[in-house]
Design an enzyme around this catalytic site. Structure first.
Site, PDB file in Angstrom:
ATOM      1  N   GLU A 118      94.774  71.480 -31.614  1.00  0.00           N
ATOM      2  CA  GLU A 118      95.744  70.425 -31.377  1.00  0.00           C
ATOM      3  C   GLU A 118      95.075  69.075 -32.151  1.00  0.00           C
ATOM      4  O   GLU A 118      94.154  69.069 -32.604  1.00  0.00           O
ATOM      5  CB  GLU A 118      96.350  70.237 -30.029  1.00  0.00           C
ATOM      6  N   HIS A 238     104.394  61.471 -26.222  1.00  0.00           N
ATOM      7  CA  HIS A 238     103.934  62.528 -27.054  1.00  0.00           C
ATOM      8  C   HIS A 238     104.799  62.490 -28.415  1.00  0.00           C
ATOM      9  O   HIS A 238     105.975  61.862 -28.272  1.00  0.00           O
ATOM     10  CB  HIS A 238     104.381  63.814 -26.279  1.00  0.00           C
ATOM     11  N   ARG A 284      97.124  61.588 -31.308  1.00  0.00           N
ATOM     12  CA  ARG A 284      98.253  61.643 -30.806  1.00  0.00           C
ATOM     13  C   ARG A 284      99.095  60.216 -30.872  1.00  0.00           C
ATOM     14  O   ARG A 284     100.347  60.066 -31.227  1.00  0.00           O
ATOM     15  CB  ARG A 284      98.292  61.850 -29.257  1.00  0.00           C
ATOM     16  N   HIS A 349     104.793  60.796 -22.069  1.00  0.00           N
ATOM     17  CA  HIS A 349     104.222  61.955 -21.628  1.00  0.00           C
ATOM     18  C   HIS A 349     102.986  62.137 -20.556  1.00  0.00           C
ATOM     19  O   HIS A 349     103.054  62.912 -19.626  1.00  0.00           O
ATOM     20  CB  HIS A 349     103.803  62.746 -23.124  1.00  0.00           C
ATOM     21  N   ARG A 384      94.376  60.054 -24.349  1.00  0.00           N
ATOM     22  CA  ARG A 384      94.039  61.386 -23.908  1.00  0.00           C
ATOM     23  C   ARG A 384      93.889  62.389 -25.336  1.00  0.00           C
ATOM     24  O   ARG A 384      94.805  62.556 -25.765  1.00  0.00           O
ATOM     25  CB  ARG A 384      94.634  61.977 -22.810  1.00  0.00           C
TER      26      ARG A 384
HETATM   27  C1  SIN Z   1     101.455  70.005 -25.951  1.00  0.00           C
HETATM   28  O1  SIN Z   1     101.706  71.214 -25.612  1.00  0.00           O
HETATM   29  O2  SIN Z   1     101.688  69.236 -26.741  1.00  0.00           O
HETATM   30  C2  SIN Z   1     101.110  69.022 -24.731  1.00  0.00           C
HETATM   31  C3  SIN Z   1      99.606  69.187 -24.444  1.00  0.00           C
HETATM   32  C4  SIN Z   1      98.987  68.293 -23.747  1.00  0.00           C
HETATM   33  O3  SIN Z   1      99.820  67.175 -23.396  1.00  0.00           O
HETATM   34  O4  SIN Z   1      97.874  67.899 -23.741  1.00  0.00           O
END
Ligand code: SIN
Length: 530
Positions: A118, A238, A284, A349, A384
């Site tokens: 990610e 998010h 993010r 988020h 985070r």
């Molecule tokens: C996501 O699946 O994008 C959320 C994961 C997260 O917030 O750590």
């Protein structure tokens, strides 16, 4: 008669993992506002970040966590988090958590845990379950484990309204809490130690990926009891929540981008190259702000139509199998990942800030502990790292339990009988909450400046005059949201710099020294964590 040694507020990953540890030393009461299946944990899609490949891998996980946190991560807390990662995951496996594994038709990797990437992760290290149902699987297996422990009592549909503080003790020790059940009965529960694992506060904003239960209850209660809150201005937005008129802000997991989804603007341009070399997998906060800027000219979309999978092997990923929950949700809107552009926009988020604790969950007042999203160890700094939060709940939940065991003095406490407390809701509580959420989204959201934050402050002062007073769950949530919003705005106004998720249009640069904000009984100060 029920006897309690430890009170745990919240039934997400942090609360349940703590309960499992505490059960070794006494009677544990776990209280949840709704059914046990309803927590931020259960909604976590992407996965759990963990370094399973030895010391070098752990060091890399630590480095990624620190970089994502924009120079504000408390390195000691982050080291504690990533180092215990493999152990916590092994424990989950032993308790029956079924993470996704490679299938037999992939002989080189058959049976191995699948890992994805990610944003801001330099290597794939995120384990997932049921494709995009990781939180649900972890919560379910923890719950199965905890239900089997005779020492643990689970009390659902019960709102914790206030902490009980012993006014005779010098330091104002927390000795229990007042609980309101769904039938309007009130009772006081005493305990040797209280853990607030009640999750985040996404409901402070009109646009959030969080469920309705995320109203910052533990944070507000701790604050009213005199505990310090830390880094409350750092709210993570998010980047990719579903954005269709009338539809919920359903999370479009970052794992979609981890598996190759692009972000395109209304002109069909893949735009992240203009913002960050990490493209769609940039940190993010960077992606969220880029989308907000592009959205000025029209909608922004996730695009998976180009296909994804193992290009060397020429295989295409089955997106419905990899993302069953998201695919099912999109189906309801006539959309398909492989065929359609998916409209997205940022939404609130995750709260990096919370009740200030040390790495053992100890808050600033005796008897009180916090873990998970309600707590702030400084582990996430200003932003985070994706998928670090399930590990945070497990890791710091486990450590808090160990520390709480040391608080036992003598025998447990009998739970007293309930008294009738049902109050009339009185006034327009829903209107109050909607107004608060709207003003926070407009003036204390993704892009901030002093003028907007002052407007938010004035709006909150005006709302204070109309604060719901009844002793009902919803009125209590309204008061909690108000308390949390006030501290977010105060800290955001005080932080005259841009760092991580906190972006001040009037202070776009970073201060030379990265400090943590602390708010206690209305007073704001900035401190260095050593
Ligand atoms: C996501 O699946 O994008 C959320 C994961 C997260 O917030 O750590």
């Amino acid at each position: 008669m029920m006897v309690v040694d430890f009170l745990v507020v919240g039934g997400g990953v942090a609360g349940l993992r703590a309960a499992a540890g505490l059960a070794e030393s006494g009677r544990v009461l776990v209280v949840t506002k709704e059914g046990l299946s309803e927590s931020n944990t259960a909604y976590a899609q992407g996965g759990i970040a963990v370094a399973m490949g030895g010391d070098e891998d752990v060091a890399l996980h630590l480095a990624d966590t620190i970089v994502a946190g924009d120079a504000l991560v408390h390195a000691q807390a982050a080291a504690v988090l990533v180092e215990q990662g493999p152990k916590r995951v092994e424990e989950l496996l032993a308790w029956g958590t079924r993470f996704d594994r490679y299938a037999a038709d992939d002989p080189a990797r058959a049976g191995a845990l699948m890992k994805t990437r990610e944003g801001a992760h330099t290597v794939p290290r995120i384990l997932h379950a049921h494709g995009d149902g990781t939180g649900w699987e972890i919560a379910a297996s923890l719950l199965r484990h905890v239900r089997g422990l005779e020492q643990v009592e689970l009390m659902e549909w019960t709102t914790t309204v206030e902490l009980v503080v012993d006014s005779d003790s010098d330091a104002g020790r927390v000795v229990g809490a007042k609980l309101l059940d769904a039938a309007g009965g009130l009772r006081e529960v005493r305990a040797h130690a209280v853990l607030l694992a009640s999750g985040g506060a996404g409901q402070v904003y009109s646009d959030t990926t969080n469920p309705a239960v995320a109203t910052g209850d533990g944070i507000a209660m701790a604050y009213r009891a005199g505990a310090e809150l830390m880094d409350m201005e750092f709210y993570q937005f998010h980047p990719t929540a579903f954005a269709m008129e009338g539809a919920p802000r359903f999370l479009m997991s970052e794992a979609l981008r981890g598996e190759g989804a692009w972000l395109v603007n209304a002109r069909g341009e893949r735009f992240m190259g203009r913002y960050h070399p990490g493209l769609e997998l940039a940190p993010r906060d960077v992606v969220a702000r880029a989308i907000a800027r592009e959205a000025i000219d029209g909608p922004v979309y996730l695009d998976m139509r180009q296909g994804t999978g193992n290009r060397e092997q020429g295989t295409q990923m089955d997106l419905k199998a990899r993302f069953p929950g998201i695919s099912k949700f999109l189906e309801g809107y006539g959309l398909e990942l492989a065929r359609d552009l998916i409209p997205v926009r940022p939404a609130a988020h995750y709260l990096m800030g919370g009740i200030r604790t040390d790495v053992n969950g100890r808050a600033s007042i005796p008897g009180l502990f916090a873990a998970g999203e309600a707590a702030c160890t400084g582990v996430h700094g200003a932003n985070r790292l994706a998928s670090n939060s399930l590990l945070e709940g497990l890791g710091f939940g486990a450590l808090a339990a160990e520390a709480m065991k040391g608080e036992v003095r003598g025998s447990g406490f009998e739970v007293q009988g309930r008294t009738e407390a049902r109050g009339d809701e009185g006034g327009d509580v829903e209107g109050f909450i909607a107004e608060l959420q709207g003003l926070m989204w407009r003036d204390a959201g993704l892009l901030r400046d002093a003028a907007g934050l002052r407007r938010a402050q004035d709006g909150l002062a005006e709302l204070r005059e109309r604060m719901p007073q009844a002793l009902t769950r919803r009125a209590q949530e309204a008061r909690n949201l108000h308390a949390v919003a006030q501290v977010i705005v105060q800290a955001a106004l005080g932080r005259e710099e841009s760092r991580g998720a906190h972006f001040r249009m009037d202070f776009p640069g970073k201060a030379k020294v990265a400090l943590h904000s602390v708010v206690e009984r209305g007073r704001l100060r900035f401190v260095e964590l050593v």
